[in-house]
Motif scaffolding. Structure first.
Motif, PDB file in Angstrom:
ATOM      1  N   SER A 290      -8.643 -14.170 -12.773  1.00 58.55           N
ATOM      2  CA  SER A 290      -9.384 -12.961 -13.119  1.00 58.55           C
ATOM      3  C   SER A 290      -9.649 -12.078 -11.915  1.00 58.55           C
ATOM      4  CB  SER A 290     -10.715 -13.330 -13.790  1.00 58.55           C
ATOM      5  OG  SER A 290     -11.485 -14.151 -12.925  1.00 58.55           O
ATOM      6  N   ALA A 291      -9.669 -12.665 -10.717  1.00 57.98           N
ATOM      7  CA  ALA A 291      -9.969 -11.881  -9.512  1.00 57.98           C
ATOM      8  C   ALA A 291      -8.856 -10.904  -9.167  1.00 57.98           C
ATOM      9  CB  ALA A 291     -10.222 -12.825  -8.333  1.00 57.98           C
ATOM     10  N   ILE A 292      -7.630 -11.165  -9.624  1.00 57.22           N
ATOM     11  CA  ILE A 292      -6.526 -10.277  -9.271  1.00 57.22           C
ATOM     12  C   ILE A 292      -6.214  -9.275 -10.379  1.00 57.22           C
ATOM     13  CG2 ILE A 292      -5.496 -11.999  -7.744  1.00 57.22           C
ATOM     14  CD1 ILE A 292      -3.356 -12.465  -9.879  1.00 57.22           C
ATOM     15  N   ALA A 293      -6.913  -9.375 -11.528  1.00 57.79           N
ATOM     16  CA  ALA A 293      -6.664  -8.452 -12.631  1.00 57.79           C
ATOM     17  C   ALA A 293      -7.401  -7.142 -12.404  1.00 57.79           C
ATOM     18  CB  ALA A 293      -7.098  -9.079 -13.947  1.00 57.79           C
ATOM     19  N   ARG A 294      -6.714  -6.041 -12.587  1.00 57.78           N
ATOM     20  CA  ARG A 294      -7.322  -4.702 -12.554  1.00 57.78           C
ATOM     21  C   ARG A 294      -7.005  -4.055 -13.895  1.00 57.78           C
ATOM     22  NH1 ARG A 294      -5.626   0.403 -10.680  1.00 57.78           N
ATOM     23  NH2 ARG A 294      -3.664  -0.478  -9.947  1.00 57.78           N
ATOM     24  N   VAL A 295      -7.965  -4.110 -14.801  1.00 53.64           N
ATOM     25  CA  VAL A 295      -7.750  -3.633 -16.160  1.00 53.64           C
ATOM     26  C   VAL A 295      -7.882  -2.117 -16.203  1.00 53.64           C
ATOM     27  CG1 VAL A 295      -8.499  -3.792 -18.554  1.00 53.64           C
ATOM     28  CG2 VAL A 295      -8.614  -5.809 -17.077  1.00 53.64           C
ATOM     29  N   ILE A 296      -6.866  -1.447 -16.756  1.00 51.21           N
ATOM     30  CA  ILE A 296      -6.857   0.005 -16.834  1.00 51.21           C
ATOM     31  C   ILE A 296      -6.639   0.454 -18.278  1.00 51.21           C
ATOM     32  CG2 ILE A 296      -5.961   0.200 -14.481  1.00 51.21           C
ATOM     33  CD1 ILE A 296      -3.242   0.966 -15.706  1.00 51.21           C
ATOM     34  N   GLU A 297      -6.927   1.727 -18.518  1.00 45.47           N
ATOM     35  CA  GLU A 297      -6.708   2.328 -19.828  1.00 45.47           C
ATOM     36  C   GLU A 297      -5.285   2.883 -19.912  1.00 45.47           C
ATOM     37  OE1 GLU A 297      -8.914   2.198 -22.325  1.00 45.47           O
ATOM     38  OE2 GLU A 297     -10.144   1.009 -20.941  1.00 45.47           O
ATOM     39  N   GLU A 300      -4.189   5.792 -17.781  1.00 45.55           N
ATOM     40  CA  GLU A 300      -4.016   5.596 -16.341  1.00 45.55           C
ATOM     41  C   GLU A 300      -2.641   5.036 -15.975  1.00 45.55           C
ATOM     42  OE1 GLU A 300      -7.831   3.982 -14.387  1.00 45.55           O
ATOM     43  OE2 GLU A 300      -8.030   3.326 -16.490  1.00 45.55           O
ATOM     44  N   ILE A 301      -1.776   4.834 -16.970  1.00 46.09           N
ATOM     45  CA  ILE A 301      -0.474   4.205 -16.704  1.00 46.09           C
ATOM     46  C   ILE A 301       0.338   5.016 -15.709  1.00 46.09           C
ATOM     47  CG2 ILE A 301       1.759   3.586 -17.696  1.00 46.09           C
ATOM     48  CD1 ILE A 301       0.303   2.800 -20.266  1.00 46.09           C
ATOM     49  N   ASP A 302       0.482   6.314 -15.969  1.00 49.12           N
ATOM     50  CA  ASP A 302       1.355   7.137 -15.128  1.00 49.12           C
ATOM     51  C   ASP A 302       0.885   7.152 -13.675  1.00 49.12           C
ATOM     52  OD1 ASP A 302       3.783   8.692 -15.733  1.00 49.12           O
ATOM     53  OD2 ASP A 302       2.705  10.315 -14.750  1.00 49.12           O
ATOM     54  N   GLU A 303      -0.402   7.335 -13.472  1.00 50.27           N
ATOM     55  CA  GLU A 303      -0.950   7.349 -12.110  1.00 50.27           C
ATOM     56  C   GLU A 303      -0.770   6.004 -11.424  1.00 50.27           C
ATOM     57  OE1 GLU A 303      -5.271   7.966  -9.828  1.00 50.27           O
ATOM     58  OE2 GLU A 303      -5.115   8.246 -12.003  1.00 50.27           O
ATOM     59  N   THR A 304      -0.980   4.934 -12.176  1.00 47.27           N
ATOM     60  CA  THR A 304      -0.831   3.596 -11.601  1.00 47.27           C
ATOM     61  C   THR A 304       0.610   3.335 -11.186  1.00 47.27           C
ATOM     62  OG1 THR A 304      -2.665   2.755 -12.934  1.00 47.27           O
ATOM     63  CG2 THR A 304      -1.127   1.133 -12.040  1.00 47.27           C
ATOM     64  N   MET A 305       1.565   3.777 -12.001  1.00 49.47           N
ATOM     65  CA  MET A 305       2.973   3.606 -11.650  1.00 49.47           C
ATOM     66  C   MET A 305       3.323   4.373 -10.379  1.00 49.47           C
ATOM     67  SD  MET A 305       5.034   3.757 -15.250  1.00 49.47           S
ATOM     68  CE  MET A 305       5.094   2.355 -16.361  1.00 49.47           C
ATOM     69  N   ALA A 306       2.810   5.584 -10.257  1.00 48.80           N
ATOM     70  CA  ALA A 306       3.068   6.379  -9.054  1.00 48.80           C
ATOM     71  C   ALA A 306       2.495   5.693  -7.812  1.00 48.80           C
ATOM     72  CB  ALA A 306       2.477   7.774  -9.210  1.00 48.80           C
ATOM     73  N   GLU A 307       1.308   5.117  -7.943  1.00 44.94           N
ATOM     74  CA  GLU A 307       0.696   4.389  -6.826  1.00 44.94           C
ATOM     75  C   GLU A 307       1.505   3.138  -6.484  1.00 44.94           C
ATOM     76  OE1 GLU A 307      -2.493   5.037  -5.055  1.00 44.94           O
ATOM     77  OE2 GLU A 307      -1.719   6.968  -5.733  1.00 44.94           O
ATOM     78  N   MET A 308       2.041   2.482  -7.504  1.00 42.50           N
ATOM     79  CA  MET A 308       2.847   1.281  -7.283  1.00 42.50           C
ATOM     80  C   MET A 308       4.122   1.623  -6.513  1.00 42.50           C
ATOM     81  SD  MET A 308       4.121  -1.431 -10.204  1.00 42.50           S
ATOM     82  CE  MET A 308       2.449  -1.939 -10.585  1.00 42.50           C
ATOM     83  N   ILE A 309       4.784   2.696  -6.904  1.00 44.98           N
ATOM     84  CA  ILE A 309       5.992   3.124  -6.201  1.00 44.98           C
ATOM     85  C   ILE A 309       5.685   3.457  -4.748  1.00 44.98           C
ATOM     86  CG2 ILE A 309       7.755   4.941  -6.067  1.00 44.98           C
ATOM     87  CD1 ILE A 309       8.273   3.000  -8.322  1.00 44.98           C
ATOM     88  N   ALA A 310       4.507   4.028  -4.509  1.00 45.52           N
ATOM     89  CA  ALA A 310       4.103   4.406  -3.152  1.00 45.52           C
ATOM     90  C   ALA A 310       3.590   3.224  -2.343  1.00 45.52           C
ATOM     91  CB  ALA A 310       3.037   5.497  -3.205  1.00 45.52           C
ATOM     92  N   GLY A 311       3.488   2.039  -2.971  1.00 46.85           N
ATOM     93  CA  GLY A 311       3.033   0.844  -2.259  1.00 46.85           C
ATOM     94  C   GLY A 311       1.542   0.814  -1.994  1.00 46.85           C
ATOM     95  N   ARG A 312       0.764   1.499  -2.853  1.00 49.76           N
ATOM     96  CA  ARG A 312      -0.676   1.589  -2.608  1.00 49.76           C
ATOM     97  C   ARG A 312      -1.510   0.802  -3.609  1.00 49.76           C
ATOM     98  NH1 ARG A 312       0.701   7.207  -1.431  1.00 49.76           N
ATOM     99  NH2 ARG A 312       0.103   7.803  -3.550  1.00 49.76           N
ATOM    100  N   THR A 313      -0.884  -0.027  -4.426  1.00 49.21           N
ATOM    101  CA  THR A 313      -1.656  -0.789  -5.405  1.00 49.21           C
ATOM    102  C   THR A 313      -2.063  -2.145  -4.851  1.00 49.21           C
ATOM    103  OG1 THR A 313       0.418  -1.564  -6.378  1.00 49.21           O
ATOM    104  CG2 THR A 313      -0.663   0.326  -7.422  1.00 49.21           C
ATOM    105  N   ARG A 314      -3.179  -2.643  -5.375  1.00 44.41           N
ATOM    106  CA  ARG A 314      -3.659  -3.981  -5.029  1.00 44.41           C
ATOM    107  C   ARG A 314      -3.925  -4.733  -6.332  1.00 44.41           C
ATOM    108  NH1 ARG A 314      -3.777  -6.073   0.306  1.00 44.41           N
ATOM    109  NH2 ARG A 314      -3.880  -4.295   1.737  1.00 44.41           N
ATOM    110  N   VAL A 318      -3.268  -4.324 -15.370  1.00 47.84           N
ATOM    111  CA  VAL A 318      -3.113  -4.750 -16.758  1.00 47.84           C
ATOM    112  C   VAL A 318      -3.669  -3.666 -17.656  1.00 47.84           C
ATOM    113  CG1 VAL A 318      -3.710  -6.485 -18.484  1.00 47.84           C
ATOM    114  CG2 VAL A 318      -3.282  -7.184 -16.119  1.00 47.84           C
ATOM    115  N   VAL A 319      -2.837  -3.158 -18.557  1.00 43.32           N
ATOM    116  CA  VAL A 319      -3.253  -2.100 -19.477  1.00 43.32           C
ATOM    117  C   VAL A 319      -3.907  -2.736 -20.694  1.00 43.32           C
ATOM    118  CG1 VAL A 319      -2.549  -0.065 -20.775  1.00 43.32           C
ATOM    119  CG2 VAL A 319      -1.291  -0.726 -18.715  1.00 43.32           C
ATOM    120  N   ALA A 320      -5.119  -2.262 -21.027  1.00 38.95           N
ATOM    121  CA  ALA A 320      -5.825  -2.750 -22.210  1.00 38.95           C
ATOM    122  C   ALA A 320      -5.553  -1.810 -23.370  1.00 38.95           C
ATOM    123  CB  ALA A 320      -7.315  -2.835 -21.922  1.00 38.95           C
ATOM    124  N   PHE A 321      -4.928  -2.329 -24.412  1.00 47.12           N
ATOM    125  CA  PHE A 321      -4.721  -1.558 -25.626  1.00 47.12           C
ATOM    126  C   PHE A 321      -5.713  -1.973 -26.700  1.00 47.12           C
ATOM    127  CE2 PHE A 321      -0.574  -1.150 -23.569  1.00 47.12           C
ATOM    128  CZ  PHE A 321      -0.335   0.199 -23.735  1.00 47.12           C
TER     129      PHE A 321
END
Length: 324
Positions: A290-297, A300-314, A318-321
């Motif tokens: 649970s400590a490594i999960a970052r639950v998003i709406e 936020e998918i598009d922004e999160t993907m852009a951050e992932m490509i840029a190497g800025r995610t930690r 996990v997208v909550a539907f």
């Protein structure tokens, strides 16, 4: 229903959050209400138009999902049953898991094992499954904790970090190999005995023997280094190519030290897939999931993907539907 859907943009694809009819989903004998779906680097490449991942368009993105069965023609699956889906061409050749509903082929669905919640299973995801598959393979090849240290390369990645935690839990002496040496404290909390940087490329055929086994997520020069520095009868599980597709090595480590190089393909057959997930709910269950999960709406998918490509995610996005 809502989905993060890929549309053609030149020779690539581009994703956006849309509303679509459930009846337009790809075919499959089971309808699943998706509750959580992890975002993988492969998804980000497709969604941000960085690589030609999708084989047909338009297509819902996402190579994995977890949720509840809504209906199925397979009597072994009951409505409300919790299941895990990944691979099967999801997000590549058929609609994937970044949507609140998906259709799947029942033979590839895995019942949620005891010991895991749906959010934990989504957090483990394809990366954790692949790591567990590699650990299981090393065990089957006779690599035991008493044999010596185990290297895990690309250790800050999703596969590498979970492999470190699983191997440490099983009692192996794990050395995390990463260029991000400032992450040492993180790896010590995961159970790594040491953290080192990968060496420079070399033309040598053999080095001092160190490793009883390894999980390699990098490939290229790093995998070549593991091969020439492996102990006699060691086994190395290759699972990635972030460092390149070519392997600059020779037959010498194989014929003089009896090294085994084994490939890991996450699209494993149904029986193996179920067995590995059972282990992920028991002896291979990563600590502090649970400590490594970052639950998003979904928004936020598009922004999160852009951050992932840029190497800025930690952590693990996990997208909550399911509204939370």
């Amino acid at each position: 229903m809502i989905s993060y859907r890929l549309e053609a943009e030149g020779k690539m694809s581009r994703g956006s959050l849309v509303r679509m009819e459930q009846g337009a989903l790809s075919e499959g004998d089971t309808l699943v209400r998706v509750l959580y779906s992890g975002i993988n680097y492969k998804d980000a490449l497709a969604g941000q138009g960085k690589a030609p991942i999708a084989k047909s368009l338009p297509l819902n993105c996402g190579i994995e999902a977890v949720g509840h069965v809504v209906e199925s023609t397979n009597p072994a699956l009951e409505p409300g049953q919790a299941v895990i889906a990944h691979g099967m061409g999801m997000g590549v050749a058929r609609d994937g898991g970044l949507a609140d509903y998906m259709r799947a082929d029942s033979e590839w669905l895995v019942p949620l094992p005891k010991g895991l919640s749906l959010l934990e299973a989504a957090t483990i995801g394809v990366a954790g499954y692949s790591a567990a598959l590699a650990v299981d393979r090393l065990e089957s090849l006779g690599v035991e904790p008493d044999n010596g240290p185990i290297a895990v390369t690309g250790a800050t990645g999703g596969v590498g970090s979970q492999a470190v935690a699983m191997l440490a839990r099983l009692g192996y002496e794990v050395v995390a190999v990463t260029s991000k040496t400032d992450a040492g404290e993180l790896f010590r909390t995961l159970g790594a005995a040491d953290v080192i940087a990968p060496p420079e490329a070399s033309d040598r055929m053999l080095d001092k023997s160190i490793w009883a086994g390894a999980v390699d997520t990098v490939g290229g020069d790093v995998l070549a280094w593991l091969l020439r520095s492996a102990k006699a009868e060691a086994a190395i599980a290759a699972i990635g190519n972030a460092g390149g597709n070519r392997l600059p090595t020779s037959v010498i480590p194989f014929i003089l030290r009896g090294i085994t190089l084994t490939g890991i393909n996450g699209n494993s057959p149904p029986a193996l897939r179920r067995r590995i997930w059972e282990r992920l709910g028991s002896d291979l269950r990563p600590p502090r999931i649970s400590a490594i999960a970052r639950v998003i709406e979904p928004e936020e998918i598009d922004e999160t993907m852009a951050e992932m490509i840029a190497g800025r995610t930690r952590g693990r996005a996990v997208v909550a539907f399911c509204g939370g």
